[in-house]
Design a protein around this motif. Structure first.
Motif, PDB file in Angstrom:
ATOM      1  N   SER A   1       1.143   4.377  -6.035  1.00 52.50           N
ATOM      2  CA  SER A   1       0.537   5.519  -5.363  1.00 52.50           C
ATOM      3  C   SER A   1      -0.370   6.263  -6.333  1.00 52.50           C
ATOM      4  O   SER A   1      -0.475   5.919  -7.514  1.00 52.50           O
ATOM      5  CB  SER A   1       1.631   6.470  -4.872  1.00 52.50           C
ATOM      6  N   GLN A   2      -1.033   7.304  -5.804  1.00 53.55           N
ATOM      7  CA  GLN A   2      -1.700   8.250  -6.683  1.00 53.55           C
ATOM      8  C   GLN A   2      -0.656   8.992  -7.516  1.00 53.55           C
ATOM      9  O   GLN A   2       0.538   8.995  -7.200  1.00 53.55           O
ATOM     10  CB  GLN A   2      -2.495   9.263  -5.877  1.00 53.55           C
ATOM     11  N   VAL A   3      -1.118   9.647  -8.550  1.00 54.24           N
ATOM     12  CA  VAL A   3      -0.218  10.446  -9.383  1.00 54.24           C
ATOM     13  C   VAL A   3       0.015  11.795  -8.723  1.00 54.24           C
ATOM     14  O   VAL A   3      -0.914  12.415  -8.204  1.00 54.24           O
ATOM     15  CB  VAL A   3      -0.823  10.629 -10.790  1.00 54.24           C
ATOM     16  N   THR A   4       1.275  12.249  -8.704  1.00 52.91           N
ATOM     17  CA  THR A   4       1.600  13.594  -8.243  1.00 52.91           C
ATOM     18  C   THR A   4       2.235  14.351  -9.400  1.00 52.91           C
ATOM     19  O   THR A   4       3.022  13.788 -10.165  1.00 52.91           O
ATOM     20  CB  THR A   4       2.549  13.566  -7.029  1.00 52.91           C
ATOM     21  N   VAL A   5       1.850  15.629  -9.561  1.00 53.56           N
ATOM     22  CA  VAL A   5       2.296  16.429 -10.701  1.00 53.56           C
ATOM     23  C   VAL A   5       3.380  17.395 -10.235  1.00 53.56           C
ATOM     24  O   VAL A   5       3.207  18.113  -9.240  1.00 53.56           O
ATOM     25  CB  VAL A   5       1.120  17.221 -11.317  1.00 53.56           C
ATOM     26  N   LEU A   6       4.508  17.415 -10.951  1.00 54.41           N
ATOM     27  CA  LEU A   6       5.593  18.351 -10.672  1.00 54.41           C
ATOM     28  C   LEU A   6       5.607  19.440 -11.732  1.00 54.41           C
ATOM     29  O   LEU A   6       5.629  19.147 -12.937  1.00 54.41           O
ATOM     30  CB  LEU A   6       6.941  17.624 -10.658  1.00 54.41           C
ATOM     31  N   LYS A   7       5.589  20.695 -11.272  1.00 55.74           N
ATOM     32  CA  LYS A   7       5.668  21.856 -12.164  1.00 55.74           C
ATOM     33  C   LYS A   7       6.950  22.611 -11.856  1.00 55.74           C
ATOM     34  O   LYS A   7       7.242  22.908 -10.701  1.00 55.74           O
ATOM     35  CB  LYS A   7       4.463  22.771 -11.956  1.00 55.74           C
TER      36      LYS A   7
ATOM     37  N   CYS B   1       6.990   9.929  -0.532  1.00 55.68           N
ATOM     38  CA  CYS B   1       6.306   8.654  -0.725  1.00 55.68           C
ATOM     39  C   CYS B   1       6.494   7.797   0.521  1.00 55.68           C
ATOM     40  O   CYS B   1       7.576   7.777   1.101  1.00 55.68           O
ATOM     41  CB  CYS B   1       6.842   7.929  -1.963  1.00 55.68           C
ATOM     42  N   THR B   2       5.427   7.102   0.934  1.00 62.45           N
ATOM     43  CA  THR B   2       5.479   6.210   2.096  1.00 62.45           C
ATOM     44  C   THR B   2       4.842   4.883   1.725  1.00 62.45           C
ATOM     45  O   THR B   2       3.741   4.853   1.173  1.00 62.45           O
ATOM     46  CB  THR B   2       4.731   6.809   3.298  1.00 62.45           C
ATOM     47  N   VAL B   3       5.543   3.777   2.038  1.00 65.61           N
ATOM     48  CA  VAL B   3       4.970   2.433   1.882  1.00 65.61           C
ATOM     49  C   VAL B   3       4.337   2.068   3.222  1.00 65.61           C
ATOM     50  O   VAL B   3       5.018   1.753   4.186  1.00 65.61           O
ATOM     51  CB  VAL B   3       6.039   1.411   1.467  1.00 65.61           C
TER      52      VAL B   3
ATOM     53  N   GLU C   1       0.866  -1.187   0.000  1.00 68.44           N
ATOM     54  CA  GLU C   1       0.000   0.000   0.000  1.00 68.44           C
ATOM     55  C   GLU C   1       0.898   1.230   0.000  1.00 68.44           C
ATOM     56  O   GLU C   1       1.691   1.423   0.926  1.00 68.44           O
ATOM     57  CB  GLU C   1      -0.901  -0.019   1.224  1.00 68.44           C
ATOM     58  N   VAL C   2       0.793   2.058  -1.025  1.00 69.07           N
ATOM     59  CA  VAL C   2       1.730   3.162  -1.237  1.00 69.07           C
ATOM     60  C   VAL C   2       0.968   4.479  -1.209  1.00 69.07           C
ATOM     61  O   VAL C   2      -0.045   4.632  -1.899  1.00 69.07           O
ATOM     62  CB  VAL C   2       2.463   3.000  -2.592  1.00 69.07           C
ATOM     63  N   HIS C   3       1.468   5.425  -0.405  1.00 73.99           N
ATOM     64  CA  HIS C   3       0.860   6.756  -0.298  1.00 73.99           C
ATOM     65  C   HIS C   3       1.879   7.824  -0.694  1.00 73.99           C
ATOM     66  O   HIS C   3       3.084   7.636  -0.511  1.00 73.99           O
ATOM     67  CB  HIS C   3       0.385   7.029   1.129  1.00 73.99           C
ATOM     68  N   ILE C   4       1.384   8.971  -1.207  1.00 67.86           N
ATOM     69  CA  ILE C   4       2.238  10.117  -1.522  1.00 67.86           C
ATOM     70  C   ILE C   4       1.883  11.266  -0.591  1.00 67.86           C
ATOM     71  O   ILE C   4       0.788  11.329  -0.035  1.00 67.86           O
ATOM     72  CB  ILE C   4       2.079  10.550  -2.985  1.00 67.86           C
ATOM     73  N   GLY C   5       2.851  12.196  -0.437  1.00 66.34           N
ATOM     74  CA  GLY C   5       2.623  13.315   0.462  1.00 66.34           C
ATOM     75  C   GLY C   5       1.701  14.368  -0.099  1.00 66.34           C
ATOM     76  O   GLY C   5       0.965  15.022   0.634  1.00 66.34           O
ATOM     77  N   SER C   6       1.735  14.579  -1.428  1.00 65.44           N
ATOM     78  CA  SER C   6       0.908  15.607  -2.050  1.00 65.44           C
ATOM     79  C   SER C   6       0.675  15.206  -3.505  1.00 65.44           C
ATOM     80  O   SER C   6       1.479  14.482  -4.105  1.00 65.44           O
ATOM     81  CB  SER C   6       1.597  16.973  -1.992  1.00 65.44           C
ATOM     82  N   THR C   7      -0.427  15.679  -4.056  1.00 61.92           N
ATOM     83  CA  THR C   7      -0.722  15.384  -5.460  1.00 61.92           C
ATOM     84  C   THR C   7      -0.149  16.446  -6.399  1.00 61.92           C
ATOM     85  O   THR C   7      -0.297  16.316  -7.610  1.00 61.92           O
ATOM     86  CB  THR C   7      -2.235  15.280  -5.690  1.00 61.92           C
TER      87      THR C   7
END
Length: 807
Positions: A554-560, A486-488, A466-472
């Protein structure tokens, strides 16, 4: 049927401290009343009479499972210190004989004694034997009319006989009977058609006609001890506690004279023979007053009592003229009792113990307390085999949860296993998967035959990480460090790899531990740190963790990444210089990220251009620190249009065009009209008069307008296939009206250049008011370099191309 059931249980004392009776009908499975519903015989009988007659199938396996889960439980009245009896009445074969056998065996393993009653030609005797705890608890009648009061009394007596093993304290002539757990092997019988008469199955506590299951909790019963006992009638009143365990036959006679019962004797009580060697156990029967009605034997093995008569296969004898028992092929150790019946009751011999040397293997397994194992973690299913004969084969059977009907045979060398040898019969599952969940049995074979173990339950547990991200969404300045957290959270079994996926219009890129310019992406630190962001870093990022089960994302996170092409400006668009004098064309550049290159472009006529860089002859400036253009000594060739350019990693920016006019250097000429104004490309006549030698007069000719000035807004465009995109441009045409506009697109795949005009299908814009190109739906074939072209009276001009990519 109801009257038959009432008569068969009429002799019991009903109550919470006596016998308790429940009844269930099927199919479908319905509890008519529980073990603890009624506390009197009258109430139970009324409950039976009120059962509705419903048509239904013969799902006997579901009925047996239902009784085990809903009737023989404490909340329904089951008592731990009291034996349990289940009576199944059916008029047809079950819809799934193999499952019926399995469910019956489960109940037997719980110590529940099962009696089976079959009615009509649709019943298979082999299935009744599978259901019943032993053959003496099976009754088969031709039709429902045969359910007479005599048969009811016989069955009532069999209820009592179901508990023949006694271990108790004897007072006067009473013996307290208990019912031990039994398990009876059985065979699977193929389905048959049930009779046309459909009667709901009955069980007490599970009765459904086609099937009557009668789970009853019985109390101590009054019985006679074996007539062959050396205890005299007067001695039976002794209050000395009995410590022996014997087979007894319960009867309805309480006033019979022991002298009237058959005298049954065997000369020996113990014999040893070899496996498969025939043996005769001699039995003599004497009945002086009453003729012998029946002779039979009982075999007691592992808590199971089996009746043997002259119809039993594999034996000889057991008749009234010859009561001795000949066993043609002894295979296992057993205890035998010879019995004879006359009108007054049964007489029994002493027990005969037969010891068979050799025989079937003994197979034992260790049942773990916790049957759950971790996905991918090795596990050993321990099996011990003992055999006095040579072992010829070892193998296992697995009944997987996804296919309980078909066993998988596992031999030595099977993929993902170890063991299964004569030296090591245990089964090792090297890397269990979810499909390995089920029940396992160990088999051993010698020349006597084969034996199987008890079932070992195995459940494989685990899942993908189960993988989580800090921000989208993350924003970083160009060239700065950014960390995508990212956290497992959960990984059973533990994850052994972490990586990231970057999705851009160019496709997907895998970023693993140690990737240049990054850190992290490890099992201990799954976050991704980009040490210095560049133009290649913006996109969609996904954190992935891998364990033995699979991949968790994880969910997708977008880098700008913040930054753009340089912003290039000039302080004036018109400069005048006297011939021979220096001139500075000022230019300033603002850029994030910093610009890496500066140059100028010069055009005399607005069409043909030349590039000027820091090394251009006669110039200064044109550097990163000073992008302005300094011409040390102007001449007429320097006149024309100038544009300042600067570029960085993102792209290129340019200023507005500057016009430089170089004057002087010739004799004065007096003009009739010192100033003329004409439109671009129009003819004009300049009237001059010479004023004198070495004198000159200046005429100012102002040409209004010029070729259009086209400026692109962005170097590159990227969008998804099927999406809309607008390619922006700015067009300036001073004084002169734009006559025609179009876009040129160069396709590198075909090496062709096509023209897009206003009004073409799939495009919008392309007008003087809105010169930008709007592509309504991008396709792969539209990728290429797009340039805007404009035409006025002075001429035409095309802007620098913008690159379009679809993804």
């Amino acid at each position: 049927m109801k009257q038959f059931l009432v008569r068969s249980i009429s002799g019991f004392m009903i109550g919470p401290h006596s016998t308790q009776i429940g009844l269930v009908t099927f199919s479908p499975e319905t509890t008519q009343f529980k073990l603890n519903t009624f506390s009197s015989s009258t109430a139970v009988q009324n409950g039976i009479k009120n059962i509705p007659y419903d048509n239904g199938g013969t799902d006997t396996h579901q009925a047996l499972s239902y009784v085990g889960s809903n009737s023989f439980i404490s909340s329904a009245g089951d008592r731990d210190n009291t034996p349990d009896l289940l009576v199944v009445i059916t008029d047809g074969q079950s819809s799934d004989p193999s499952k019926t056998k399995i469910e019956a065996d489960i109940l037997k393993q719980r110590g529940i004694i099962i009696m089976a009653i079959g009615i009509g030609s649709g019943v298979k005797m082999t299935e009744l034997l599978n259901i019943a705890s032993n053959s003496s608890l099976v009754i088969e009648v031709n039709n429902f009319n045969a359910l007479s009061s005599t048969l009811a009394n016989t069955i009532h007596s069999m209820y009592c006989q179901a508990g023949e093993i006694t271990t108790s304290t004897t007072t006067a002539t009473t013996t307290t009977t208990t019912i031990p757990p039994t398990t009876t092997p059985s065979t699977t019988i193929p389905p048959t058609t049930t009779p046309s008469t459909t009667i709901p199955t009955t069980t007490i506590p599970t009765t459904t006609i086609p099937t009557t299951t009668i789970p009853t909790t019985t109390t101590p019963l009054t019985t006679f001890t074996s007539p062959s006992s050396t205890t005299s009638p007067s001695q039976t009143t002794s209050t000395t506690p009995s410590t022996s365990t014997k087979h007894v036959s319960t009867t309805s006679f309480t006033t019979a004279n022991l002298q009237d019962l058959p005298k049954v004797n065997i000369p020996f009580q113990k014999h040893t023979t070899s496996y498969g060697q025939a043996i005769t156990i001699v039995c003599k029967v004497v009945s002086p007053r009453y003729p012998i009605l029946e002779v039979f034997w009982e075999e007691f093995d592992n808590g199971i009592t089996t009746r043997i008569d002259d119809k039993t296969s594999g034996i000889e004898g057991v008749t009234i003229p010859n009561p001795s028992l000949t066993i043609k092929k002894p295979m296992v150790n057993s205890t035998y009792t010879c019995k004879a019946r006359n009108a007054m009751g049964n007489g029994s011999s002493a027990e005969f113990h037969l010891i068979v040397k050799g025989g079937l293997p003994t197979v034992t397994v260790q049942i773990p307390r916790n049957s759950t194992i971790i996905y991918g973690s090795p596990v050993v299913l321990n099996c011990i085999v003992y055999s006095s004969l040579k072992i010829t084969a070892i193998y296992w059977k697995a009944f997987y949860d996804y296919d309980r009907e078909n066993a998988k045979i596992i031999h030595e060398g099977e993929c993902n296993t170890a063991g299964i040898t004569k030296a090591n019969p245990s089964l090792t599952l090297k890397s269990p998967k979810f499909h390995d969940t089920g029940e396992y049995l160990c088999y051993a074979r010698n020349e006597a035959g084969q034996t199987l173990s008890r079932r070992i339950p195995v459940k494989v547990d685990g899942g993908i990480p189960e993988v989580h991200i800090g921000s989208t969404r993350y924003t970083a300045k160009y060239g700065h460090k950014v960390t995508l957290n990212c956290t497992v959270v959960k990984a059973t079994p533990p994850h052994f790899e972490v990586y990231w996926i970057l999705e851009t219009y160019k496709g997907n890129t895998i970023i693993r531990q140690g990737e240049s310019g990054t850190s992290g992406s490890t099992t201990n630190n799954p976050s991704l740190t980009i040490n210095s962001t560049t133009t290649t870093d913006p996109g969609k990022y996904t954190c992935v963790a891998v364990n033995a089960v699979g991949k968790g994302s994880s969910q997708v996170t977008v880098l700008k990444v913040i930054g753009g092409v340089p912003n290039v400006t000039v302080d004036s668009t018109n400069y005048t210089s006297i011939f021979g004098n220096p001139v500075t064309l000022n230019c300033s550049v603002q850029s994030d990220p910093p610009h890496t290159n500066v140059y100028w472009k010069h055009s005399i006529d607005g069409k043909n251009t030349s590039n000027l860089n820091q090394k251009a002859t006669g110039t200064e400036g044109i550097t990163l620190q000073n992008p302005s253009l300094i011409i040390g000594k102007t001449n007429f060739a320097h006149s024309g249009y100038y544009t300042c350019f600067a570029s960085n990693e993102i792209g290129e920016g340019n200023s507005e065009s500057i016009y430089l006019n170089v004057t002087g250097g010739y004799p004065n000429v007096l003009a009739t009209n010192p100033q003329y104004t004409v439109d671009y490309s129009d003819s004009v006549t300049l009237d001059l008069n010479a004023i004198g030698e070495a004198q000159s007069s200046m005429i100012t000719l102002k040409v209004m307008g010029g070729i259009p000035k086209v400026q692109r807004q962005q170097l590159k465009y990227k969008t998804g296939i099927g999406y809309s995109v607008t390619i922006n441009c700015i067009v300036k045409s001073e004084h002169l009206k734009i006559l025609e506009i179009s876009w040129l697109v160069y396709n590198p795949r075909t090496n062709r250049t096509n023209t897009i005009n206003k009004g073409e299908i799939g495009y919008d814009g392309i007008s003087p008011a809105n010169p930008s190109l709007i592509i309504n739906e991008v396709s792969v074939s539209m990728e290429g370099e797009y340039s805007y072209c404009a035409i006025n009276k002075a001429g035409d001009a095309c802007g620098l191309p913008s690159d379009l990519k679809g993804w």
